[in-house]
Design an enzyme around this catalytic site. Structure first.
Site, mmCIF file in Angstrom:
data_model
loop_
_atom_site.group_PDB
_atom_site.id
_atom_site.type_symbol
_atom_site.label_atom_id
_atom_site.label_comp_id
_atom_site.label_asym_id
_atom_site.label_seq_id
_atom_site.Cartn_x
_atom_site.Cartn_y
_atom_site.Cartn_z
ATOM 1 N N SER A 53 0.867 -1.161 0.000
ATOM 2 C CA SER A 53 0.000 0.000 0.000
ATOM 3 C C SER A 53 0.909 1.218 0.000
ATOM 4 C CB SER A 53 -0.934 -0.008 1.204
ATOM 5 O OG SER A 53 -1.992 0.896 0.969
ATOM 6 N N GLU A 54 0.604 2.207 -0.857
ATOM 7 C CA GLU A 54 1.582 3.259 -1.136
ATOM 8 C C GLU A 54 1.845 4.199 0.029
ATOM 9 O OE1 GLU A 54 -1.204 2.681 -2.843
ATOM 10 O OE2 GLU A 54 -2.237 4.511 -3.461
ATOM 11 N N ASN A 55 1.033 4.127 1.083
ATOM 12 C CA ASN A 55 1.333 4.938 2.260
ATOM 13 C C ASN A 55 2.505 4.368 3.067
ATOM 14 O OD1 ASN A 55 -0.683 2.904 2.704
ATOM 15 N ND2 ASN A 55 -0.867 3.636 4.795
ATOM 16 N N GLY A 56 3.076 3.247 2.608
ATOM 17 C CA GLY A 56 4.338 2.815 3.195
ATOM 18 C C GLY A 56 4.355 1.464 3.878
ATOM 19 N N SER A 95 8.436 4.141 -0.897
ATOM 20 C CA SER A 95 7.222 3.457 -1.349
ATOM 21 C C SER A 95 6.960 3.716 -2.831
ATOM 22 C CB SER A 95 6.027 3.940 -0.521
ATOM 23 O OG SER A 95 4.908 3.127 -0.763
#
Lengths: 214, 242
Positions: A53-56, A95
């Site tokens: 997930s791109e929030n890390g 990320s």
């Protein structure tokens, strides 16, 4: 019985399962906001998939229980998540380096329109709604395979698969596969190749002229 | 002439610890650019945001992924009409921003999230520009130099700020920081990019209590640090299985 009533095709859950079936074991996968998060909930744990997930975070595993919920454990849709053994956390530059650098095998995003050239529109409707592109523009340009998961028609009945997107683009020539409630399609530059149709669905139900179907 | 990619203030090894938000944010002014860490409401600097609201400084250029959400976080500054420009990647879930953007009260610069984070990273790392394929063929490309590599790419520039306010779970008196789970997001990047970085922590510890290997952001990027209080740590979408 109404003979003209069109088939509704797959449910959202069936669409998620169709997508899961196309993924290779052990792949890395990014899931967009909304319908694609169903995939995390339905992913068999023995498939060895690592969900990013791109929030890390790499290693998302569906929903938490009430006891394991944490305000610091969320996905890109700001929903609470659980994680699997082997999970890792990182800052947003790393990320998106994972995304832009081509390290994500598949991403599954929602969409408003997709066209025959692999163009995608999914971030704004002029004068009506501005969500912002978030990470979508990076994902479509960085992931090795871009799967768009969307209902085949708008609520007004317009087909979301079209010759050329009319809404502002998220990317051009980026979509590899489209999964709708009616089937699985691949844009080839001039038309949509039908890879699979849902049970009871025929070419005539797709709302596409013959020249847009390969 | 000094080499001032980010022109951080002189790094001192001492005197970084402040009593509270009021003391640590003593020199904010109208018209500053202000980075604020957090993804949605996850990892936001709650104490510093409240202090900015209390001070009521105006004409702020806010740089943050969401500029608050659901009426919380930086949305408090929006409600207070303190923000005139916002650089962010996402407006959805933030009705205050959407309303003020459509009313043209706030100028919104929408930046793809990966370009947003890399521009902030570049500012802190002294990189003067970079090329990325993200946004090619979209409105994001308007007015930007395009160069063909294996694919056409856009030239993007670093994103600096006067101040960054961020939150970490744990930090020591030199400003070495440790972040919890997905609360890290943009915070360490912003700490590197701003001239003055002000950190609040849930747990302030003495030197040596944070192992060097566990440091996510070296304290050299931090100018001020204080122990925060009364964290709400709101979950925006608290869904769970029974």
């Amino acid at each position: 019985m109404n003979k003209t009533s069109p088939p509704s095709g797959w449910s959202k859950e069936q669409m998620a399962d169709e997508i899961i079936a196309t993924l290779s074991d052990g792949c890395s996968l990014n899931l967009g906001i909304g319908m694609p998060t169903l995939i995390a909930q339905r992913m068999p744990s023995n498939k060895g998939v690592f969900i990013h997930s791109e929030n890390g975070v790499l290693g998302v595993k569906g929903r938490p229980t009430k006891e394991t919920m944490s305000p610091t454990l969320i996905n890109a849709g700001k929903e609470s998540i659980s994680v699997q053994p082997g999970v890792s956390y990182f800052d947003s530059a790393t990320s998106f380096g994972i995304i832009r650098g081509g390290h994500i095998d598949y991403c599954v995003l929602g969409g408003m329109q997709v066209d025959v050239a692999g163009g995608l529109a999914n971030w704004m409707i002029p004068g009506k709604k501005v969500a912002g592109m978030g990470g979508a523009m990076d994902l479509v340009n960085g992931a090795r395979n871009v799967i768009i998961m969307l209902s085949h028609f708008t609520k007004k009945g317009d087909c979301k698969l079209m010759k050329e997107c009319s809404l502002p683009l998220t990317g051009t020539a980026v979509v590899t596969t489209i999964v709708t409630n009616l089937g699985i399609f691949e844009p080839n530059g001039t038309a949509f190749r039908i890879a699979k149709l849902a049970d009871g669905v025929s070419r005539e139900n797709l709302g596409l002229s013959n020249e847009l179907l390969a | 002439m000094t080499n001032s990619a980010t022109s951080k203030g002189q790094g001192t090894g001492t005197g970084k610890v402040f009593a509270d938000a009021h003391a640590a944010l003593h020199d904010l002014q109208d018209g500053i650019s202000l980075m604020s860490g957090g993804f949605g409401l996850c990892g936001i600097p709650e104490n510093s945001i409240k202090e900015v609201v209390r001070q009521g400084i105006k004409k702020v250029h806010a740089i943050s992924n969401n500029i608050g959400n659901s009426g919380r976080g930086l949305a408090l500054l929006l409600k207070n009409r303190q923000i005139v420009e916002a650089t962010c990647s996402y407006v959805g879930g933030n009705p205050d921003l959407e309303e003020q953007m459509l009313a043209k009260e706030v100028k919104v610069n929408l930046v793809p999230q990966g370009t947003f984070s890399e521009r902030i990273r570049a500012a802190g790392m002294g990189i003067r520009a970079f090329y990325t394929p993200t946004g090619y063929g979209t409105v994001v490309a308007e007015g930007k130099e395009v160069r063909e590599f294996d694919r056409p790419c856009l030239l993007e520039l670093p994103l600096h700020a006067d101040f960054a306010i961020i939150k970490a779970q744990k930090g020591d008196t030199y400003g070495n920081l440790w972040f919890k789970e997905t609360a890290r997001n943009f915070s360490p990047l912003m700490a590197m990019a701003a001239k003055t970085t002000i950190v609040e922590v849930e747990e302030l510890v003495e030197l040596g209590q944070l192992a060097g290997e566990d440091v996510h952001l070296p304290g050299i990027f931090v100018q001020r640090i204080y122990q925060g209080v009364d964290y709400e740590n709101v979950m925006e979408v608290p869904i769970y299985d029974e």
